[in-house]
Design a protein around this motif. Structure first.
Motif, short mmCIF file in Angstrom:
data_model
loop_
_atom_site.label_atom_id
_atom_site.label_comp_id
_atom_site.label_asym_id
_atom_site.label_seq_id
_atom_site.Cartn_x
_atom_site.Cartn_y
_atom_site.Cartn_z
N GLU A 1 1.73 -2.63 1.24
CA GLU A 1 2.60 -2.47 2.48
C GLU A 1 2.77 -1.06 3.23
OE1 GLU A 1 6.71 -3.39 1.09
OE2 GLU A 1 5.90 -5.23 0.20
N GLY A 2 2.50 -0.03 2.54
CA GLY A 2 2.18 1.47 3.06
C GLY A 2 0.85 1.26 3.64
N LEU A 3 -0.22 0.52 3.32
CA LEU A 3 -1.54 0.63 3.98
C LEU A 3 -1.12 0.07 5.27
CD1 LEU A 3 -3.92 0.09 0.91
CD2 LEU A 3 -3.78 1.97 2.30
N MET A 4 -0.35 -1.23 5.18
CA MET A 4 -0.25 -2.03 6.20
C MET A 4 0.27 -1.27 7.46
SD MET A 4 2.01 -5.63 6.34
CE MET A 4 3.53 -4.93 6.73
N GLU A 5 0.93 -0.13 7.02
CA GLU A 5 1.70 0.42 8.34
C GLU A 5 0.39 1.25 9.15
OE1 GLU A 5 5.19 0.89 8.75
OE2 GLU A 5 5.25 -0.77 7.46
N MET A 6 -0.70 1.48 8.49
CA MET A 6 -1.57 2.25 9.17
C MET A 6 -2.73 1.53 9.65
SD MET A 6 -2.28 5.15 5.92
CE MET A 6 -1.02 5.29 4.80
N HIS A 7 -3.12 0.25 8.85
CA HIS A 7 -4.50 -0.40 9.22
C HIS A 7 -4.24 -2.03 9.19
CE1 HIS A 7 -6.68 3.28 9.54
NE2 HIS A 7 -6.00 3.50 8.12
N THR A 8 -4.99 -2.70 9.56
CA THR A 8 -4.98 -4.30 9.31
C THR A 8 -5.48 -4.13 7.77
OG1 THR A 8 -5.51 -5.07 11.43
CG2 THR A 8 -6.02 -6.37 9.89
N VAL A 9 -4.88 -4.96 7.01
CA VAL A 9 -5.03 -5.05 5.61
C VAL A 9 -5.42 -6.42 4.97
CG1 VAL A 9 -3.81 -3.01 4.93
CG2 VAL A 9 -2.65 -5.39 4.71
N LEU A 10 -6.44 -6.37 4.13
CA LEU A 10 -6.45 -7.64 3.24
C LEU A 10 -6.10 -7.19 1.74
CD1 LEU A 10 -10.26 -8.99 4.57
CD2 LEU A 10 -7.80 -9.59 5.28
N ASN B 1 -11.89 -12.56 7.73
CA ASN B 1 -10.37 -12.56 7.44
C ASN B 1 -9.72 -11.40 8.23
OD1 ASN B 1 -9.43 -14.45 5.11
ND2 ASN B 1 -11.57 -13.56 4.58
N LEU B 2 -10.59 -10.25 8.28
CA LEU B 2 -9.92 -9.10 8.90
C LEU B 2 -9.65 -9.52 10.63
CD1 LEU B 2 -11.77 -6.26 7.60
CD2 LEU B 2 -9.29 -6.36 7.73
N LYS B 3 -10.51 -10.27 11.21
CA LYS B 3 -10.42 -10.99 12.57
C LYS B 3 -9.22 -11.68 12.57
CE LYS B 3 -15.14 -10.64 14.05
NZ LYS B 3 -16.31 -11.44 14.15
N LEU B 4 -9.26 -12.70 11.44
CA LEU B 4 -8.02 -13.70 11.54
C LEU B 4 -6.78 -13.06 11.78
CD1 LEU B 4 -7.41 -16.65 11.01
CD2 LEU B 4 -7.04 -16.02 8.64
N VAL B 5 -6.35 -11.95 10.73
CA VAL B 5 -5.19 -11.38 10.79
C VAL B 5 -4.93 -10.20 11.39
CG1 VAL B 5 -4.99 -12.40 8.24
CG2 VAL B 5 -5.72 -10.03 8.64
N LYS B 6 -5.92 -9.62 12.15
CA LYS B 6 -5.71 -8.52 13.04
C LYS B 6 -4.26 -8.77 14.11
CE LYS B 6 -8.37 -5.05 15.69
NZ LYS B 6 -7.88 -3.83 14.67
N GLY B 7 -3.56 -7.75 14.01
CA GLY B 7 -2.53 -7.71 15.24
C GLY B 7 -1.49 -8.98 14.71
N LYS B 8 -1.45 -9.39 13.39
CA LYS B 8 -0.45 -10.52 13.10
C LYS B 8 0.31 -9.96 11.90
CE LYS B 8 -3.66 -13.77 14.97
NZ LYS B 8 -4.97 -13.25 14.75
N LEU B 9 1.59 -10.50 11.66
CA LEU B 9 2.29 -10.48 10.63
C LEU B 9 2.62 -11.44 9.65
CD1 LEU B 9 4.51 -8.08 12.65
CD2 LEU B 9 3.14 -7.06 11.10
#
Lengths: 114, 244
Positions: B62-71, B99-107
């Motif tokens: 979750e901490g990484l998610m604050e900084m970047h798109t994460v898988l 997968n990064l393309k799929l989830v980029k900018g999404k929550l």
């Protein structure tokens, strides 16, 4: 679960935690085939399948009763059979130390069998 | 010293990330062709498989998610050294990038709906008496079947209620989501267990929509959570198993 993840509009988390606790132990459902516990592992597998069939029979019987397609004699026979089958399952679960929540198999992406 | 991989990021630099790993050492990124792995040093025998460690792992992701798109990768993904980390990125590169393309900018958001079974049973008994007439009498088998029929009708009523929730709650939220998944009757009482992948710019509308919908369902308890890393919408979290 961290409180900052629970969004406005949610109800108390307690009821959900209690409900999820009930299935927690059933989730890693695998056949326990180590040498000391092989008998119980196999009993769990067999009883799970018997329980599945018993529930299907029960469901079918309920549909027939709701549809009023059984005679009085047939109802008595169905009742006796289902009752004896359930009692026998209880007896076997006791013999092998298996609880209701153990009677399940995780089918991966398909979820639990029952 | 092994390396614990927490997640794959849409980040292209080798640098220290402002987070501590499971073993207390700093997490850093190891880049490969425009993506990177978030890793930290970890002695293999120090990795405990328990709830506390798993929760710590989730907090790191979750901490990484604050900084970047994460898988997020599967909890406990350990490899030998930095070159093996690069090997993982190389081997699964296409999958990671897609997968990064799929989830980029999404929550990701989660929604569970729980129903008090007793209320449903009472409601159903009042409505549906089909079958009970045949079971009148003193026979123990008929009495047994009456109890079974009550349980059966309660189950049917729950399924009917779940269908109503799927239509009235899940469907409008699904329409606002980029992707969604749900399970009906996840347990006897949790009649809906759904996850939604929502575009970040729609998150406020999504949350408001839930609040509006909830007002119509006073007899149902809801647990609405998020935002989460996209655990339920990616196919890259189990490389450890595939490697083995």
């Amino acid at each position: 679960m961290e409180e900052n993840k629970i969004l406005p509009g949610s109800d108390s988390v307690d009821a959900f935690a209690e409900e999820l606790d009930k299935i927690k132990d059933a989730l890693p459902s695998k056949i326990d085939a180590n040498p000391d516990k092989v008998e119980k592992g196999l009993a769990k597998l067999v009883l799970t399948l018997v329980e599945l069939i018993r529930k299907l029979l029960e469901k079918q019987a309920m549909r027939r009763i709701e549809g009023e397609s059984l005679t009085d004699e047939e109802i008595e026979r169905v009742g006796e059979t289902l009752m004896k089958l359930e009692n026998k399952m209880e007896e076997l679960k006791g013999v092998f130390g298996i609880k209701d929540k153990d009677l399940n198999i995780n089918l991966g992406p398909l979820g639990d069998l029952m | 010293m092994s390396k614990c991989i927490y997640a794959v990021l849409d980040y292209n630099k080798k640098s220290a990330l402002d987070l501590k790993g499971l073993d207390g050492t700093g997490i850093y990124s190891l880049p490969y062709k425009g993506i990177s792995a978030a890793v930290s040093d970890m002695k293999r025998d120090r990795l405990k498989v328990d709830n506390e460690t798993a929760a710590g792992y989730a907090r790191i992701v979750e901490g990484l998610m604050e900084m970047h798109t994460v898988l997020p990768l599967r909890f406990g993904t350990l490899v030998k050294d930095d070159s093996e980390v690069a090997g993982v990125l190389e081997k699964y590169y296409e999958r990671f990038v897609n997968n990064l393309k799929l989830v980029k900018g999404k929550l990701e958001y989660g929604l569970k709906a729980l129903l008090d079974a007793e209320k449903t049973t009472a409601l159903n008994e009042a409505e549906d008496r089909a079958g009970f007439e045949q079971l009148k009498g003193n026979s123990p088998y008929k009495k047994y079947l009456i109890e079974k029929l009550k349980e059966h009708k309660a189950g049917q009523a729950l399924i009917k209620k779940a269908d109503g929730i799927i239509e009235g709650v899940h469907r409008p939220l699904k329409e606002l989501s980029f992707l969604s998944k749900f399970r009906k009757m996840a347990t006897e009482r949790i009649i809906l267990d759904a996850v939604y992948l929502v575009e970040a710019e729609k998150k406020d509308i999504f949350i408001e929509r839930f609040k509006e919908i909830k007002k119509k369902y006073r007899d149902v308890e809801f647990l609405f959570t998020g935002p989460w890393p996209p655990y339920n919408f990616i196919e890259s979290s189990n490389i450890k198993k595939e490697q083995n």
